[in-house]
Design an enzyme around this catalytic site. Structure first.
Site, PDB file in Angstrom:
ATOM      1  N   VAL A  14      -1.117 -11.327  -5.794  1.00  0.00           N
ATOM      2  CA  VAL A  14      -1.818  -9.721  -7.228  1.00  0.00           C
ATOM      3  C   VAL A  14      -3.538  -9.550  -6.119  1.00  0.00           C
ATOM      4  O   VAL A  14      -4.445 -10.547  -5.157  1.00  0.00           O
ATOM      5  CB  VAL A  14      -2.436 -10.344  -7.832  1.00  0.00           C
ATOM      6  CG1 VAL A  14      -0.466 -11.495  -8.991  1.00  0.00           C
ATOM      7  CG2 VAL A  14      -3.237 -11.711  -8.902  1.00  0.00           C
ATOM      8  N   LYS A  15      -3.510  -8.101  -6.059  1.00  0.00           N
ATOM      9  CA  LYS A  15      -4.737  -7.417  -6.041  1.00  0.00           C
ATOM     10  C   LYS A  15      -5.478  -7.889  -7.106  1.00  0.00           C
ATOM     11  O   LYS A  15      -5.843  -6.492  -7.955  1.00  0.00           O
ATOM     12  CB  LYS A  15      -4.135  -6.272  -5.377  1.00  0.00           C
ATOM     13  CG  LYS A  15      -3.497  -6.579  -3.974  1.00  0.00           C
ATOM     14  CD  LYS A  15      -3.496  -5.527  -2.854  1.00  0.00           C
ATOM     15  CE  LYS A  15      -4.857  -4.566  -2.433  1.00  0.00           C
ATOM     16  NZ  LYS A  15      -5.563  -4.710  -1.523  1.00  0.00           N
ATOM     17  N   CYS A  16      -6.487  -8.461  -7.399  1.00  0.00           N
ATOM     18  CA  CYS A  16      -6.899  -8.655  -8.533  1.00  0.00           C
ATOM     19  C   CYS A  16      -8.342  -8.001  -8.364  1.00  0.00           C
ATOM     20  O   CYS A  16      -8.777  -8.800  -7.158  1.00  0.00           O
ATOM     21  CB  CYS A  16      -7.361  -9.825  -9.374  1.00  0.00           C
ATOM     22  SG  CYS A  16      -8.472  -9.649 -10.717  1.00  0.00           S
TER      23      CYS A  16
END
Ligand code: PMP
Length: 306
Positions: free
Chosen positions: A154-156
């Site tokens: 995920v692009k956290c």
């Protein structure tokens, strides 16, 4: 990067300088935010701006929100609609880089899950010179964070401190960027880009179980390499020493597009110049993203009505 007139922020399109987040939010304090980087490519002849693989980016944005357990999911259709509205309001008629961010706008400890808010920036003229010149790479002494410590799929925003440390170290040591190895000592990815190498006429890229982002550009390249370069791709583990056996190598990503790698740890890759496969791939990538060829129309979402 040029600054646009407007930003989408928390439900409305506001003047650029009015998009502000409070210092007490969980997003600011603990990095509780997820985002996407999406490019729009301007086709001069058609006078059209194409968002590249927008549905796939929006799907990943939903996945990121779910994985990070935000208490509301801002859905793909809403973000897409607002992004197009914003680009039209800014009248962008050139290649752009758009960043939708969903963040925890509530205040409290790291376990705070809401309320969530959406911001979108869409800035024209974001280019990296390395796409043209190629780049030098340092194999980082920072290890890629393992997926069971931080969800690398995920692009956290908080995930980015790992790659940031590697990138800062690489720059301080005189390289252009970094390549991280994972906890098994295998090649993983760059701070914001995936890795490919060409060896004996075949392309090789680390599989998605190597603590990498499931990159949309990587997926694009897996399709383009056989179709336009006649090169088959193996997805498998890559040892550090195999890097020295590469004839060509490159990074890919929304921001990095197709960026040739000239040397790794100061050892030239192949001849140390931009090789024939990467040259052809770059050309094909820009033809496809800009809609200069008719292939893969489903990858291009037009912004302006015709
Ligand atoms: N890896 C990381 C860590 C990234 O941040 C990015 C940029 N999103 C990529 C790879 C490339 O992903 P994509 O092609 O989906 O932009």
């Amino acid at each position: 990067m040029a600054k646009t007139k407007y930003v989408f922020f928390n439900g409305e399109i506001v003047p650029h300088d009015e998009a502000k987040v409070h210092v007490s939010t969980t997003a600011f304090k603990f990095g509780a935010a997820v985002f996407e980087g999406v490019r729009g490519y301007w086709n001069e002849r058609q006078e059209q701006l194409y968002l590249f693989r927008m549905p796939e980016h929006m799907q990943r944005l939903e996945f990121s929100q779910r994985m990070m357990r935000f208490d509301e999911i801002i859905d793909a259709d809403y973000v897409t609609g607002k992004a197009i509205e914003l680009i039209r309001a800014n009248e962008v008629r050139e290649t752009l880089h758009m960043v939708p961010t969903v963040f925890v706008n509530g205040r409290g400890g790291p376990e705070t899950r809401g309320p969530v808010a959406l911001s979108i920036t869409a800035n024209p003229g974001f280019t990296r010179g390395f796409v043209q010149t190629g780049c030098s790479v340092q194999v980082s002494s920072w290890q890629r964070v393992p997926d069971n410590a931080m969800p690398v799929r995920v692009k956290c925003n908080a995930n980015y401190q790992n790659g940031r440390l590697a990138a800062v170290q690489a720059r301080s040591d005189g390289y252009d960027t970094a390549l991280l190895l994972n906890s098994r000592g295998k090649v993983s990815e760059g701070p914001g880009q995936c890795f490919f190498m060409i060896r004996d006429g075949k392309a090789i890229t680390p599989g998605t179980n190597n603590d990498i982002l499931e990159s949309i550009t990587r997926d694009t390249i897996l399709t383009l390499l056989p179709r336009y370069c006649g090169v088959e791709v193996e997805e498998r583990d890559v040892d550090r020493s195999e890097l020295a056996a590469a004839d060509e190598a490159f990074f890919c990503g929304t921001a990095w597009e197709v960026t040739p790698i000239l040397d790794i740890d100061r050892l030239p890759v192949g001849s140390g110049t931009i090789g024939p496969v990467v040259t052809r791939l770059k050309e094909a990538y820009f033809q496809v993203t800009k809609g200069e060829v008719d292939d893969y129309p489903e990858w291009r979402m037009p912004v302006y009505e015709t």
